[in-house]
Enzyme design. Sequence first.
Site, PDB file in Angstrom:
ATOM      1  N   ASP A  73      18.354  -6.979  -8.076  1.00  0.00           N
ATOM      2  CA  ASP A  73      18.014  -6.390  -6.785  1.00  0.00           C
ATOM      3  C   ASP A  73      17.647  -4.943  -7.069  1.00  0.00           C
ATOM      4  OD1 ASP A  73      17.841  -5.265  -4.298  1.00  0.00           O
ATOM      5  OD2 ASP A  73      19.614  -6.254  -3.478  1.00  0.00           O
ATOM      6  N   HIS A  74      16.348  -4.634  -7.014  1.00  0.00           N
ATOM      7  CA  HIS A  74      15.914  -3.309  -7.474  1.00  0.00           C
ATOM      8  C   HIS A  74      16.458  -2.185  -6.622  1.00  0.00           C
ATOM      9  CE1 HIS A  74      12.723  -4.189  -4.470  1.00  0.00           C
ATOM     10  NE2 HIS A  74      12.757  -2.899  -4.278  1.00  0.00           N
ATOM     11  N   LYS A  79      18.516   2.453  -7.455  1.00  0.00           N
ATOM     12  CA  LYS A  79      18.352   3.775  -6.857  1.00  0.00           C
ATOM     13  C   LYS A  79      19.630   4.594  -7.027  1.00  0.00           C
ATOM     14  CE  LYS A  79      14.951   2.075  -3.549  1.00  0.00           C
ATOM     15  NZ  LYS A  79      13.827   2.709  -4.230  1.00  0.00           N
ATOM     16  N   HIS A 115      19.197  -7.010  -0.302  1.00  0.00           N
ATOM     17  CA  HIS A 115      19.243  -5.552  -0.228  1.00  0.00           C
ATOM     18  C   HIS A 115      20.348  -5.049   0.701  1.00  0.00           C
ATOM     19  CE1 HIS A 115      15.689  -5.634  -2.505  1.00  0.00           C
ATOM     20  NE2 HIS A 115      14.802  -5.570  -1.551  1.00  0.00           N
ATOM     21  N   ARG A 118      -0.652 -17.184 -17.665  1.00  0.00           N
ATOM     22  CA  ARG A 118      -1.759 -18.119 -17.865  1.00  0.00           C
ATOM     23  C   ARG A 118      -3.080 -17.415 -18.151  1.00  0.00           C
ATOM     24  NH1 ARG A 118      -1.088 -22.010 -12.698  1.00  0.00           N
ATOM     25  NH2 ARG A 118      -0.700 -19.957 -11.775  1.00  0.00           N
ATOM     26  N   GLU A 145      10.271   0.390   6.862  1.00  0.00           N
ATOM     27  CA  GLU A 145       9.033   0.530   6.092  1.00  0.00           C
ATOM     28  C   GLU A 145       7.892   0.853   7.044  1.00  0.00           C
ATOM     29  OE1 GLU A 145       8.573  -2.345   2.641  1.00  0.00           O
ATOM     30  OE2 GLU A 145       9.905  -3.485   3.944  1.00  0.00           O
ATOM     31  N   ASP A 188      13.911 -11.942   3.596  1.00  0.00           N
ATOM     32  CA  ASP A 188      13.379 -11.007   2.606  1.00  0.00           C
ATOM     33  C   ASP A 188      14.330  -9.854   2.323  1.00  0.00           C
ATOM     34  OD1 ASP A 188      11.245 -10.063   0.905  1.00  0.00           O
ATOM     35  OD2 ASP A 188      10.860  -8.516   2.403  1.00  0.00           O
ATOM     36  N   LYS A 233       9.073  -3.996   9.213  1.00  0.00           N
ATOM     37  CA  LYS A 233       7.772  -3.509   8.774  1.00  0.00           C
ATOM     38  C   LYS A 233       7.122  -2.712   9.909  1.00  0.00           C
ATOM     39  CE  LYS A 233       7.302  -5.845   4.781  1.00  0.00           C
ATOM     40  NZ  LYS A 233       7.054  -5.189   3.474  1.00  0.00           N
TER      41      LYS A 233
END
Length: 513
Positions: A198-199, A203, A261, A62, A237, A256, A361
């Site tokens: 799924d990034h 890897k 993952h 946009r 993380e 998440d 996290k």
Amino acid sequence: MASSEETIRAAGARPGHPGDPCVMVIFGASGDLTKRKLIPALYNLVESDLLPKEFAVVGVARTGMTTDEFRQKMSREIREFASDQVEPGRWDRFVQRLHYLAGDAADPNTYQALGSLLNRLDKEHGTRGNYFYYLATSPSFFAGIVQRLNEAALAREEHGRWRRVIFEKPFGRDLDSARALNREIGAVLRESQTYRIDHYLGKETVQNILVFRFANGIFEPIWNRRYIDHVQITVGEQVGVEERGEYYEEAGALRDMVPNHIFQLITLTAMEPPTSFEANAVRDEQAKILRALQPFTPEDVLTRAVRGQYGEGTDGGTRLPAYRAEPKVAPDSQIETFVALKLAIDNWRWADVPFYLRTGKRLAGRVTEVAIQFKRAPFILFRKTAVEHLTANRLVLHIQPDEGISLSFGAKVPGPLVRLGTVDMAFHYKDYFGSRPSTGYERLLYDCMIGDATLFQRADMVEAGWSVVAPILDVWRALPPRDFPNYASGSWGPREADELLEGDGRHWRTIAQ
């Protein structure tokens, strides 16, 4: 000593070929994902000679911009987000393939303008009518974008032209929404056109799990309940939620990370050998593992699932805020930022072998790994020696930040007495094969260009994953936590996560930082 390139050639590797001529259309092109990951990944494909010469990118968002302004913006940002040095000549040639269309993804007129632009690019760049659409948008837009692509005849495959759509996670927020989204997308796209990304699977070590298991004859015979005591998966993380508080308040750590993952890591670790590396052959075996995961009863949730939320802490003298003090987070939030689970796979290979997982996290380190703990050898032989106990062998697949594989085993300490010490053998990708620039998206974008869906989730896999976590979500929704926050920032999570293993006479692997 042979070079890594000579070793690869000797092992029978075949050089890759560039992807098919095509146009990549990025919906949500003004967002962070495009500048941080997608454009740098495409440039790395240029460097690897895997991007076709007949290629173009169309950014759709946009934000009011012209194509020239979009190119200038990407040229500024590539300097910050490139994973390696950018060669000016290559970049100048690549940036001429970038185009921009300002428009609202909910407006049918946007798709009419997009169709006209794609027709022009086919002529200018020789892309032959092949398009793939990357939905770097909120999942709430997925079904609408697909429907409007269909209405504009931009999703139809005919006359040898292909059309594919890549969906970012999360794919649904629970089992019902995932099923509904699969139905809506399936009404327009065939499964062969649907790429749920799924990034993590981009890897190297994740991809290498299959090669490691099935290309090496010394491991597969012991990859079962006779020799393996348990498996630990850690995805930690160090960062907090940062600017993602609004998203995290809707998602939480379980939604998440676990159905996508972590379940992908579990399926690749536990699956049976596929008949080939063809996409559906691999995904058939992955789906079998997801269906074999024992479902949680409400009682199981109370004993085999742990949730946590980080409180204040310190890191090298720096004060770290609690989750509830983060931007766009409710001051009395009940959302979990940590999850630990004990899973069981109900099949012949893995009966009675627990799979423990933890993710969170603000943990003590940034690490993703799969640790295979083998059973201890019998002590009988060492009863009349100075050896007091035997240490179990452990194989660790290190996924990030340092990709590699390590194996620990016992060896005799030099001297007149029989004493054992633990020896570590470690392999690091960068030491043996060199360090190659990567964002984790290169392989996935390339696979979409060549039509290889092996590393993408299939509809039944998505639904099977949500089926496992659905009972946990239901219980946690009904029984809000009373002790949040229950772990300090910079720790390895709440005490209950340790007790999850200690009740079985085990403990989490100590991860050095």
